[in-house]
Design a protein around this motif. Structure first.
Motif, mmCIF file in Angstrom:
data_model
loop_
_atom_site.group_PDB
_atom_site.id
_atom_site.type_symbol
_atom_site.label_atom_id
_atom_site.label_comp_id
_atom_site.label_asym_id
_atom_site.label_seq_id
_atom_site.Cartn_x
_atom_site.Cartn_y
_atom_site.Cartn_z
ATOM 1 N N VAL A 110 60.494 12.476 -8.938
ATOM 2 C CA VAL A 110 61.038 13.651 -9.167
ATOM 3 C C VAL A 110 59.687 14.169 -10.231
ATOM 4 C CG1 VAL A 110 62.636 14.703 -10.792
ATOM 5 C CG2 VAL A 110 63.290 12.770 -8.971
ATOM 6 N N TYR A 111 58.988 13.782 -10.880
ATOM 7 C CA TYR A 111 57.808 14.002 -11.531
ATOM 8 C C TYR A 111 56.817 15.161 -10.922
ATOM 9 C CZ TYR A 111 53.661 13.815 -14.238
ATOM 10 O OH TYR A 111 52.185 14.145 -14.824
ATOM 11 N N GLY A 112 56.525 13.973 -9.964
ATOM 12 C CA GLY A 112 55.158 14.423 -8.911
ATOM 13 C C GLY A 112 55.654 15.738 -7.991
ATOM 14 N N SER A 113 57.527 15.423 -7.341
ATOM 15 C CA SER A 113 56.724 16.878 -7.122
ATOM 16 C C SER A 113 57.531 18.015 -7.809
ATOM 17 C CB SER A 113 58.931 16.671 -6.299
ATOM 18 O OG SER A 113 58.419 15.863 -5.506
ATOM 19 N N THR A 114 57.895 17.893 -9.126
ATOM 20 C CA THR A 114 57.785 19.060 -10.372
ATOM 21 C C THR A 114 57.207 20.011 -9.994
ATOM 22 O OG1 THR A 114 60.141 18.112 -10.779
ATOM 23 C CG2 THR A 114 59.420 19.526 -12.300
ATOM 24 N N MET A 115 55.778 18.509 -10.909
ATOM 25 C CA MET A 115 54.557 19.043 -10.958
ATOM 26 C C MET A 115 53.717 19.745 -9.833
ATOM 27 S SD MET A 115 53.140 18.672 -14.253
ATOM 28 C CE MET A 115 51.608 19.353 -13.490
ATOM 29 N N LEU A 116 53.846 19.599 -8.207
ATOM 30 C CA LEU A 116 52.599 19.991 -6.983
ATOM 31 C C LEU A 116 54.079 21.281 -6.772
ATOM 32 C CD1 LEU A 116 51.480 19.651 -4.962
ATOM 33 C CD2 LEU A 116 53.552 18.359 -3.513
ATOM 34 N N LEU A 117 55.163 21.540 -7.778
ATOM 35 C CA LEU A 117 55.711 22.589 -7.156
ATOM 36 C C LEU A 117 55.150 24.006 -8.593
ATOM 37 C CD1 LEU A 117 58.008 24.757 -5.558
ATOM 38 C CD2 LEU A 117 59.788 23.688 -7.739
ATOM 39 N N ALA A 118 54.643 22.816 -10.000
ATOM 40 C CA ALA A 118 54.280 24.128 -10.365
ATOM 41 C C ALA A 118 53.057 24.761 -10.344
ATOM 42 C CB ALA A 118 54.837 23.355 -12.041
ATOM 43 N N CYS A 119 52.399 23.551 -9.905
ATOM 44 C CA CYS A 119 50.906 23.920 -9.091
ATOM 45 C C CYS A 119 51.005 24.716 -7.915
ATOM 46 C CB CYS A 119 49.971 22.653 -8.895
ATOM 47 S SG CYS A 119 49.927 21.143 -10.468
ATOM 48 N N LEU A 120 51.579 24.912 -7.671
ATOM 49 C CA LEU A 120 51.972 25.502 -6.576
ATOM 50 C C LEU A 120 51.656 27.370 -7.262
ATOM 51 C CD1 LEU A 120 53.409 23.257 -3.027
ATOM 52 C CD2 LEU A 120 51.133 23.885 -3.248
ATOM 53 N N LEU A 121 52.566 26.553 -7.909
ATOM 54 C CA LEU A 121 53.109 28.489 -8.222
ATOM 55 C C LEU A 121 51.851 28.699 -8.920
ATOM 56 C CD1 LEU A 121 56.899 28.463 -9.578
ATOM 57 C CD2 LEU A 121 56.044 29.793 -7.388
ATOM 58 N N HIS A 122 51.153 28.055 -9.304
ATOM 59 C CA HIS A 122 49.717 28.373 -10.195
ATOM 60 C C HIS A 122 49.132 27.025 -10.084
ATOM 61 C CE1 HIS A 122 46.849 30.030 -12.989
ATOM 62 N NE2 HIS A 122 47.124 31.569 -12.569
ATOM 63 N N GLU A 123 47.943 27.469 -9.866
ATOM 64 C CA GLU A 123 46.861 26.189 -9.828
ATOM 65 C C GLU A 123 46.477 25.426 -10.697
ATOM 66 O OE1 GLU A 123 43.212 26.887 -7.240
ATOM 67 O OE2 GLU A 123 44.696 27.431 -5.357
ATOM 68 N N PHE A 124 46.217 26.241 -12.032
ATOM 69 C CA PHE A 124 45.969 26.034 -13.324
ATOM 70 C C PHE A 124 47.247 24.821 -13.741
ATOM 71 C CE2 PHE A 124 42.463 29.043 -13.998
ATOM 72 C CZ PHE A 124 41.158 28.568 -12.909
ATOM 73 N N ALA A 125 47.916 25.308 -13.362
ATOM 74 C CA ALA A 125 49.076 23.676 -13.861
ATOM 75 C C ALA A 125 48.703 22.145 -13.354
ATOM 76 C CB ALA A 125 50.461 23.888 -12.607
ATOM 77 N N VAL A 126 48.135 22.133 -12.513
ATOM 78 C CA VAL A 126 47.556 21.211 -12.748
ATOM 79 C C VAL A 126 46.401 20.494 -13.752
ATOM 80 C CG1 VAL A 126 44.574 21.570 -12.032
ATOM 81 C CG2 VAL A 126 45.771 19.765 -11.182
ATOM 82 N N LEU A 127 45.899 21.501 -14.740
ATOM 83 C CA LEU A 127 45.229 20.769 -16.392
ATOM 84 C C LEU A 127 46.899 20.585 -17.205
ATOM 85 C CD1 LEU A 127 43.116 24.649 -16.295
ATOM 86 C CD2 LEU A 127 42.812 22.059 -15.878
ATOM 87 N N ALA A 128 47.826 19.699 -16.611
ATOM 88 C CA ALA A 128 48.838 19.364 -17.303
ATOM 89 C C ALA A 128 49.340 18.714 -16.920
ATOM 90 C CB ALA A 128 50.372 20.651 -17.265
ATOM 91 N N LEU A 129 48.457 17.857 -15.864
ATOM 92 C CA LEU A 129 48.265 16.526 -15.349
ATOM 93 C C LEU A 129 46.898 15.901 -15.999
ATOM 94 C CD1 LEU A 129 49.969 15.264 -12.722
ATOM 95 C CD2 LEU A 129 48.114 15.772 -11.059
ATOM 96 N N VAL A 130 46.312 16.218 -16.721
ATOM 97 C CA VAL A 130 45.449 15.864 -16.927
ATOM 98 C C VAL A 130 46.190 15.105 -18.441
ATOM 99 C CG1 VAL A 130 42.506 15.908 -17.356
ATOM 100 C CG2 VAL A 130 43.787 17.217 -15.540
ATOM 101 N N ALA A 131 46.299 16.589 -19.560
ATOM 102 C CA ALA A 131 47.669 16.523 -20.805
ATOM 103 C C ALA A 131 47.800 14.833 -20.517
ATOM 104 C CB ALA A 131 48.127 17.683 -21.391
ATOM 105 N N HIS A 132 48.619 14.740 -19.628
ATOM 106 C CA HIS A 132 49.893 13.459 -19.151
ATOM 107 C C HIS A 132 49.244 12.622 -19.357
ATOM 108 C CE1 HIS A 132 53.338 16.587 -17.429
ATOM 109 N NE2 HIS A 132 53.338 17.018 -19.320
ATOM 110 N N GLY A 133 48.057 12.637 -18.089
ATOM 111 C CA GLY A 133 47.449 11.061 -18.057
ATOM 112 C C GLY A 133 46.714 10.806 -19.532
#
Length: 470
Positions: free
Chosen positions: A147-170
Motif C-alpha cells: 500500500v505504501y509503495g503503490s500510494t507513493m508511486l501514484l503520487a510520483c506519477l502525478l508529479h515527479e518531484f513527489a519522489v523527493l518525499a521518498l528520500v525524506a522517508h528513507g
C-alpha cells in the motif's frame, strides 16, 4: 478536515477567473484521452495522468470553475485528515487535533487547495503514504508495504518531484534506527516506486524546456521561514510514540525536498514552492506537537494566548488576498476580456510569443471574430498546448494585410529567439505603431495601427533588452 473543506470552498471561484496553468488544465481536460496522450508526447508529460483524471471528472460533472477546483479542495481535506492521524499516532490526541487544525491554516495550503492543478492531490497521496509508512514500521506486514509503495508511486506519477518525499522517508528510517527487516522492506518498496517512475522520468527529461522559465528559486521565502520555525519547534522535547518519533518524521519531509531542489539549482533551477507543497505536512506536525508540549507543561500564559490570536489575525489578510485574481502571476480571464474589448471584428491577433496563446484558449468567444495571424494549426488538431505557427515570412506577409492588430504580450516572460518571434516584432516595429495598451495582471494587450507612410516614421534599431524580451 471540515475546516479545510470550509476554507477551500470560501471564495473558490476567485472572482470567476483562471490563471495560465489552470487554463491549460481546463483546455486539456476537455480533450479526448487519445488527444491528451498525443499532446503529452510533445509537452507536459509530467502532468498527463492528472489531465486524464480531470478529463474523467469533467465527463461526469461537466466543465467549469467548480469542477476544476473542487478535486483539489477535497484532496487537501483528505491530506488534513492524514496529518491529524499522523500526529495522533505519533504524539497523542491533542497533538493530532492541533496539527489537523494548523495544516489548513497554512497560507500555501489554502492557496493550492483552490488550484486546478495536481499539487493538492500529490500532497494528499504523500500524506497517506507517510501514514502507511509509520503503520508498516510497527506491524511489518507485506500488504502494508505494498500500500505504501503503490500510494507513493501514484503520487510520483502525478508529479515527479513527489519522489523527493521518498528520500525524506528513507532518512526518517535511518534516523529512527529501525530494525533491519524494516529497512529491507522499505528498500524493496522504494525500488518499486523508482522502477515505476523511471519510464516517465526518462521520457519527460526530453521536455525539460517547459521548465526553462524558472530563472531562480520561486517563492523561496515561505520555505525558509517554515523550515526555520519547524527546526525551532523540533528542539523542544516533543512527545513521541513507537519506533518512529514525530520530529524524525516531520523534519526530513519539511526540509529535504526543498533543500534537494535548491542544491540542484546551480545546474538547473528547479525550486518552485508548489513542487514541494507536501513539505507543509512537516511544519503542521511540528507546530501541533509543539503546542501540545506547552499545554502539557501548563505554560499557556495570557501572553501565549495573545500571541496565538495575533498569529491567526495576521493570517486574515493573506487568506483574503489568496482569493483574488491578483494572487496569481497572471489572469487569463482578464487577458481574454481585454482582447475581446479592444479587438474589432476582422482585426488581426498576434501572440508575443506563441506560447501565450494558452491565455485566451479557455474561452474561444474572446477571440472568435479575430484572425490569428501566426497560427498554422490549432492546438487541438496539432496535439500541442499552443498550436503550430506559420513560417516567419508568411507571418510577416499576413500582418501586412491588416490595418489593426491586437497583440498579447506576457509581462516578465522572455520570448524565445525564433524566426517567427523576430518576424512579429520587426514587422510591428517597421510598419505599425501602438495605438493603446490595456494592462492586466501578468500581461498587456496592445492595439497596433498600420503606418501607410513608412518613410514618415524612423525605424530605430532594437535595443538588446527589446531583442531579449521580443
Amino acid at each position: 478536515m471540515s475546516l479545510t473543506l470550509a476554507l477551500g470552498l470560501w471564495g473558490i471561484r476567485r472572482e470567476n477567473t483562471l490563471w495560465g496553468d489552470e487554463s491549460v488544465t481546463y483546455q486539456l481536460a476537455q480533450r479526448d484521452l487519445s488527444q491528451i496522450w498525443h499532446t503529452a508526447q510533445h509537452i507536459d508529460l509530467v502532468h498527463a495522468l492528472y489531465y486524464a483524471v480531470m478529463h474523467g471528472i469533467f465527463g461526469l460533472f461537466g466543465g467549469g470553475l467548480l469542477t476544476l477546483r473542487l478535486p483539489s479542495v477535497l484532496a487537501m481535506s483528505v491530506a488534513a485528515s492524514g496529518v491529524g492521524l499522523l500526529a495522533l499516532r505519533l504524539a497523542g490526541p491533542r497533538a493530532g487535533l492541533l496539527a489537523g487544525l494548523v495544516f489548513p491554516l497554512l497560507p500555501q495550503v489554502q492557496k493550492y487547495a483552490q488550484e486546478g492543478r495536481s499539487y493538492a492531490m500529490v500532497c494528499a497521496l504523500v500524506t497517506w503514504a507517510t501514514y502507511a509508512l509509520v503503520v508498516s514500521v510497527r506491524h511489518r506486514v507485506r500488504w502494508r508495504w505494498a500500500v505504501y509503495g503503490s500510494t507513493m508511486l501514484l503520487a510520483c506519477l502525478l508529479h515527479e518531484f513527489a519522489v523527493l518525499a521518498l528520500v525524506a522517508h528513507g532518512v526518517t528510517l535511518v534516523v529512527s534506527r529501525v530494525p533491519r527487516p524494516v529497512t529491507r522492506a522499505w528498500s524493496a518498496a522504494a525500488a518499486g516506486v523508482v522502477a515505476g517512475l523511471l519510464p516517465l522520468a526518462v521520457r519527460s527529461a526530453g521536455q525539460s524546456e517547459q521548465v526553462s522559465w524558472i530563472g531562480g528559486p520561486v517563492r523561496l521565502r515561505y520555505f525558509l521561514v517554515v523550515a526555520v520555525v519547524g527546526m525551532a519547534c523540533a528542539r523542544a522535547p516533543l512527545r513521541g510514540r513507537g519506533p518512529v518519533r514525530l520530529a524524525a518524521l516531520a523534519v526530513p519531509i519539511l526540509v529535504l525536498p526543498g533543500l534537494l531542489l535548491l542544491i540542484a539549482s546551480p545546474v538547473r533551477p528547479l525550486f518552485v514552492d508548489r513542487y514541494v507543497l507536501y513539505s507543509n505536512i512537516g511544519i503542521a506536525l511540528l507546530l501541533g506537537a509543539w503546542m501540545d508540549y506547552f499545554h502539557r507543561l501548563r505554560r499557556w500564559s495570557r501572553t501565549a494566548w495573545i500571541a496565538v490570536v495575533a498569529a491567526l489575525a495576521a493570517l486574515v489578510p493573506s487568506s483574503l488576498s489568496l482569493r483574488t485574481p491578483q494572487s496569481r502571476s497572471n489572469d487569463a480571464t482578464a487577458v481574454g476580456a481585454a482582447v475581446r474589448q479592444e479587438g474589432r471584428p476582422g482585426d488581426g491577433l498576434l501572440y508575443l510569443s506563441g506560447r501565450q496563446r494558452i491565455l485566451t484558449g479557455a474561452n474561444p468567444e474572446d477571440t472568435r471574430f479575430l484572425t490569428d495571424l501566426a497560427l498554422a494549426q490549432d492546438p487541438v488538431s496539432s496535439n500541442t498546448l499552443a498550436g503550430v505557427e506559420l513560417p516567419a515570412e508568411e507571418i510577416a506577409a499576413r500582418m501586412l494585410e491588416f490595418e489593426r492588430i491586437v497583440a498579447v504580450r506576457a509581462v516578465g516572460v522572455h520570448s524565445p529567439a525564433t524566426p517567427q518571434e523576430e518576424a512579429k516584432t520587426s514587422t510591428l516595429r517597421r510598419h505599425f505603431h501602438a495605438y493603446g495598451t490595456t494592462h492586466v495582471n501578468g500581461a498587456r494587450v496592445t492595439v497596433y495601427l498600420r503606418d501607410h507612410d513608412p518613410a514618415a516614421k524612423p525605424v530605430p534599431e532594437p535595443t538588446a533588452r527589446e531583442r531579449a524580451v521580443g
